[in-house]
Design an enzyme around this catalytic site. Structure first.
Site, PDB file in Angstrom:
ATOM      1  N   SER A  39      13.612 -13.768   3.454  1.00  0.00           N
ATOM      2  CA  SER A  39      12.255 -14.232   3.717  1.00  0.00           C
ATOM      3  C   SER A  39      12.290 -15.173   4.915  1.00  0.00           C
ATOM      4  CB  SER A  39      11.705 -14.963   2.489  1.00  0.00           C
ATOM      5  OG  SER A  39      10.417 -15.476   2.740  1.00  0.00           O
ATOM      6  N   GLY A  42      11.904 -12.702   9.984  1.00  0.00           N
ATOM      7  CA  GLY A  42      11.136 -12.055  11.045  1.00  0.00           C
ATOM      8  C   GLY A  42      10.876 -10.581  10.831  1.00  0.00           C
ATOM      9  N   LYS A  43      11.007 -10.106   9.596  1.00  0.00           N
ATOM     10  CA  LYS A  43      10.833  -8.675   9.311  1.00  0.00           C
ATOM     11  C   LYS A  43       9.436  -8.178   9.663  1.00  0.00           C
ATOM     12  CE  LYS A  43      11.790  -9.157   4.982  1.00  0.00           C
ATOM     13  NZ  LYS A  43      11.918 -10.641   5.080  1.00  0.00           N
ATOM     14  N   SER A  44       8.426  -8.876   9.161  1.00  0.00           N
ATOM     15  CA  SER A  44       7.048  -8.442   9.402  1.00  0.00           C
ATOM     16  C   SER A  44       6.684  -8.538  10.877  1.00  0.00           C
ATOM     17  CB  SER A  44       6.072  -9.271   8.558  1.00  0.00           C
ATOM     18  OG  SER A  44       6.275  -9.042   7.177  1.00  0.00           O
ATOM     19  N   THR A  45       7.165  -9.582  11.531  1.00  0.00           N
ATOM     20  CA  THR A  45       6.910  -9.742  12.962  1.00  0.00           C
ATOM     21  C   THR A  45       7.500  -8.577  13.739  1.00  0.00           C
ATOM     22  OG1 THR A  45       6.863 -12.155  12.792  1.00  0.00           O
ATOM     23  CG2 THR A  45       7.303 -11.220  14.971  1.00  0.00           C
ATOM     24  N   ASP A  67       5.007  -7.442   0.874  1.00  0.00           N
ATOM     25  CA  ASP A  67       3.966  -8.265   0.268  1.00  0.00           C
ATOM     26  C   ASP A  67       2.677  -7.476   0.083  1.00  0.00           C
ATOM     27  OD1 ASP A  67       5.676 -10.381   0.121  1.00  0.00           O
ATOM     28  OD2 ASP A  67       4.631 -11.651   1.570  1.00  0.00           O
ATOM     29  N   ARG A  70       2.622  -5.187  -2.880  1.00  0.00           N
ATOM     30  CA  ARG A  70       2.511  -5.855  -4.183  1.00  0.00           C
ATOM     31  C   ARG A  70       1.060  -6.204  -4.525  1.00  0.00           C
ATOM     32  NH1 ARG A  70       6.874  -7.586  -7.084  1.00  0.00           N
ATOM     33  NH2 ARG A  70       8.944  -7.234  -6.194  1.00  0.00           N
ATOM     34  N   ASN A  87      10.603  -1.654  -7.450  1.00  0.00           N
ATOM     35  CA  ASN A  87       9.801  -1.917  -6.262  1.00  0.00           C
ATOM     36  C   ASN A  87      10.347  -1.144  -5.063  1.00  0.00           C
ATOM     37  OD1 ASN A  87       7.867  -3.469  -4.560  1.00  0.00           O
ATOM     38  ND2 ASN A  87       9.728  -4.463  -3.793  1.00  0.00           N
ATOM     39  N   SER A 111      14.302  -6.467   0.246  1.00  0.00           N
ATOM     40  CA  SER A 111      15.214  -5.463  -0.339  1.00  0.00           C
ATOM     41  C   SER A 111      16.637  -6.012  -0.428  1.00  0.00           C
ATOM     42  CB  SER A 111      15.168  -4.152   0.452  1.00  0.00           C
ATOM     43  OG  SER A 111      15.139  -4.333   1.838  1.00  0.00           O
TER      44      SER A 111
END
Length: 208
Positions: A39, A42-45, A67, A70, A87, A111
């Site tokens: 978390s 920077g994954k989403s970025t 996110d 979910r 998930n 993950s």
């Protein structure tokens, strides 16, 4: 009497328009870009930057954000180990469908467990699973803490938080590893460029 139970008495329905035809229509090759990391790494970025760069090139992609999922598909799941596994399994199956549709599916999830990511890789034919490891130090991720989750985890208000009291198992042989260089993180555009260049070199963005 025959009854329908779990995965029994069901048959795969073939259709005349398949993956090859869809890929020809889209002028690209379907695949899954699986972005994993702590978390705040920077994954989403990165996912959004890759998505934007592909869009600018006329290539179709879709983001599966951990996110966001979910809020709907996985809203019945918690964060126990078995729930995390389910998930990831669900996201893997959806990502597989997007890839089969001919899209570049960008999955962005912590993950944390290696076996779950490997299980998703095994769902894809022709090695169309590109694992991207956001290898950022815990200290950096915790200093960002945009959602305030690390603070809550340190205070004991969140249990089973990855990197604090639940493990993160890094990939052993990912296709792309994003790291700091001399203590400095690359810009989102530069990181996205690395991923898109990989997709180009492997033929995913070319006419099929």
């Amino acid at each position: 009497m025959s009854t329908v139970g779990n995965s029994t008495n069901i048959f795969w329905q073939e259709c005349p328009v398949g993956k090859f035809e869809r890929q020809k229509l889209l002028h690209q090759k379907g695949c899954v870009v699986w972005i994993t990391g702590l978390s705040g790494s920077g994954k989403s970025t990165l996912a959004c930057s890759v998505n934007r760069e592909l869009y600018s090139r006329g290539k179709l992609s879709y983001i599966l954000d951990g996110d966001n999922l979910r809020h709907g598909l996985n809203k019945d799941l918690g964060f126990k180990a078995e729930d995390r596994t389910e998930n990831i399994r669900r996201v893997g199956e959806v990502a597989k469908l997007f890839a089969d549709a001919g899209l570049v599916c960008i999955a962005s999830l912590i993950s944390p467990y290696r076996k779950d990511r490997d299980a998703c890789r095994a769902m894809l034919p022709d090695s169309n699973f590109i694992e991207v490891f956001m290898n950022m130090p815990l200290e950096l991720c915790e200093s960002r803490d945009a959602k305030g989750l690390y603070k809550l985890a340190r205070a004991g208000k969140i249990k089973g938080f990855t990197g604090i009291d639940d493990p993160y198992e890094p990939p052993l042989s990912c296709e792309i590893e994003i790291i700091q260089k001399d203590g400095v993180c690359a810009t989102p555009d530069d990181m996205a460029g690395e991923v898109v260049t990989y997709l180009e070199e492997k033929g995913y963005l070319q006419d099929q």
